[in-house]
Design an enzyme around this catalytic site. Sequence first.
Site, PDB file in Angstrom:
ATOM      1  N   ASN A 163       0.807  -1.229   0.000  1.00 58.00           N
ATOM      2  CA  ASN A 163       0.000   0.000   0.000  1.00 58.00           C
ATOM      3  C   ASN A 163       0.834   1.271   0.000  1.00 58.00           C
ATOM      4  O   ASN A 163       0.382   2.318  -0.454  1.00 58.00           O
ATOM      5  CB  ASN A 163      -0.951   0.002   1.197  1.00 58.00           C
ATOM      6  CG  ASN A 163      -0.283  -0.419   2.484  1.00 58.00           C
ATOM      7  OD1 ASN A 163       0.214  -1.536   2.607  1.00 58.00           O
ATOM      8  ND2 ASN A 163      -0.230   0.485   3.438  1.00 58.00           N
ATOM      9  N   CYS A 196       2.162   9.023  13.156  1.00 61.12           N
ATOM     10  CA  CYS A 196       2.556  10.084  14.070  1.00 61.12           C
ATOM     11  C   CYS A 196       2.307   9.645  15.510  1.00 61.12           C
ATOM     12  O   CYS A 196       1.181   9.383  15.897  1.00 61.12           O
ATOM     13  CB  CYS A 196       1.734  11.335  13.773  1.00 61.12           C
ATOM     14  SG  CYS A 196       2.754  12.777  13.660  1.00 61.12           S
TER      15      CYS A 196
HETATM   16  N1  PLP Z   1      -4.434  -4.014   3.731  1.00 59.25           N
HETATM   17  C1  PLP Z   1      -3.936  -3.069   2.920  1.00 59.25           C
HETATM   18  C2  PLP Z   1      -2.844  -3.423   1.962  1.00 59.25           C
HETATM   19  C3  PLP Z   1      -4.442  -1.760   2.988  1.00 59.25           C
HETATM   20  O1  PLP Z   1      -3.941  -0.825   2.190  1.00 59.25           O
HETATM   21  C4  PLP Z   1      -5.466  -1.464   3.924  1.00 59.25           C
HETATM   22  C5  PLP Z   1      -5.958  -0.079   4.066  1.00 59.25           C
HETATM   23  O2  PLP Z   1      -5.212   0.847   4.140  1.00 59.25           O
HETATM   24  C6  PLP Z   1      -5.955  -2.490   4.737  1.00 59.25           C
HETATM   25  C7  PLP Z   1      -5.417  -3.750   4.612  1.00 59.25           C
HETATM   26  C8  PLP Z   1      -7.070  -2.237   5.723  1.00 59.25           C
HETATM   27  O3  PLP Z   1      -8.264  -1.965   5.032  1.00 59.25           O
HETATM   28  P1  PLP Z   1      -9.597  -1.393   5.718  1.00 59.25           P
HETATM   29  O4  PLP Z   1      -9.450   0.089   5.721  1.00 59.25           O
HETATM   30  O5  PLP Z   1     -10.688  -1.858   4.829  1.00 59.25           O
HETATM   31  O6  PLP Z   1      -9.695  -1.986   7.083  1.00 59.25           O
END
Ligand code: PLP
Length: 376
Positions: free
Chosen positions: A152, A323
């Site tokens: 992400n 943070c």
């Molecule tokens: N896994 C990844 C790779 C993510 O980017 C995110 C969200 O940022 C999540 C899990 C968690 O997702 P949710 O916001 O639906 O709980």
Amino acid sequence: MNQIYLDYNSTTPVSNTVLERMLPYFTEKFGNASSHTHSQGWIARKAVETATSNITKHLGIDDSELVFTSGSTESINLAIKGVFEKYQQKGKHFITTQIEHKAVLDSFQAIEKKGAEVTYLRVNKEGQIDLSELEKNLRSDTVLVSIMLANNETGIINDIQRVAELVHRNNSIFMSDITQVVGKQMIDINGLGIDLAPISAHKFYGPKGIGALYVRRRGPRVSLEEQMSGGGHQRERRSGTLNVPGIIGLSEAFNYSKSYDISFIKEIRDCFENELKRSFDIQIVGESMDRLPNTSQVIFNGIKAEKLISKCPGLCLSSGSACTSANPEPSHVLLGMGYLKEEALGAIRFSFGKFNQLREVKKIIEQLKTGIDQII
Ligand code: PLP
């Protein structure tokens, strides 16, 4: 001030078509999909069934392999804790990487407190694990291996097919966090050999608070201990009244993701990166790697990301660092990839989306220039 939103990996706005399809299920079609004795319940049940089939068609899976949840965090918790509790006879060993999302890392930490042994594989500067190290760490009591499809923060896409082969040869379960890839490109869950996969609607123009967990039932079936008890909904994998408008929204988000061409977002991202390289002393994380087409993780050498972001009020940005009180913590992803703490503290994640435009690139660069001039 007109802000430019550059944080689509964090969340996306709900598309109008998605919202329109959801609205009746809050009001005139408000039934509980578990009510079997009247028409409101039947209408809701039918809508859920139709939406489920649409979602599973997009993912190439069976309707019975989908468990609705509140989003990827819940799906990941259900998968890791549910497998840990169900497969105590097989063993207590798990494998993951140091650069997974916190939902994965924290779920593993939670089962470690209950006796699990977790191996956290290292990755190289390109975010890749060493397959021979994975092979060395697989044991007869390894229950599950979890390696994300795309990161992400960096957007780097992993070649998980080879990983899945090694994991299956060891008779272990393979989970891959596909949260950031859904809606951005096609995913062949079966072809990739994934057994468990979380998805989340708000990452691709659907609403917050709805997601799902893919749980393999064909071939070697994966079983889970439910984490939410009460009524045995969804084949006793997740109890609780179904979020009907959310499920409609998740289904419509899949349709919406097919309705526009993501290559124009890549064009904006690539143009932005070229301009950045011309203007600043930077590093683009994983530049030579296969990456999500909308994501750019940039290290501004010698600059504190939090400070630069605060000097760019016209841009909605994410530093990737959490943070804690006054001191931002460097991203565990970049540290895990071998970047220095100072480099990690200089990282900003730019994630583009459907509503960005090519002409915004110039404005973004100008604002970054102004911000940096104020800092140095
Ligand atoms: N896994 C990844 C790779 C993510 O980017 C995110 C969200 O940022 C999540 C899990 C968690 O997702 P949710 O916001 O639906 O709980």
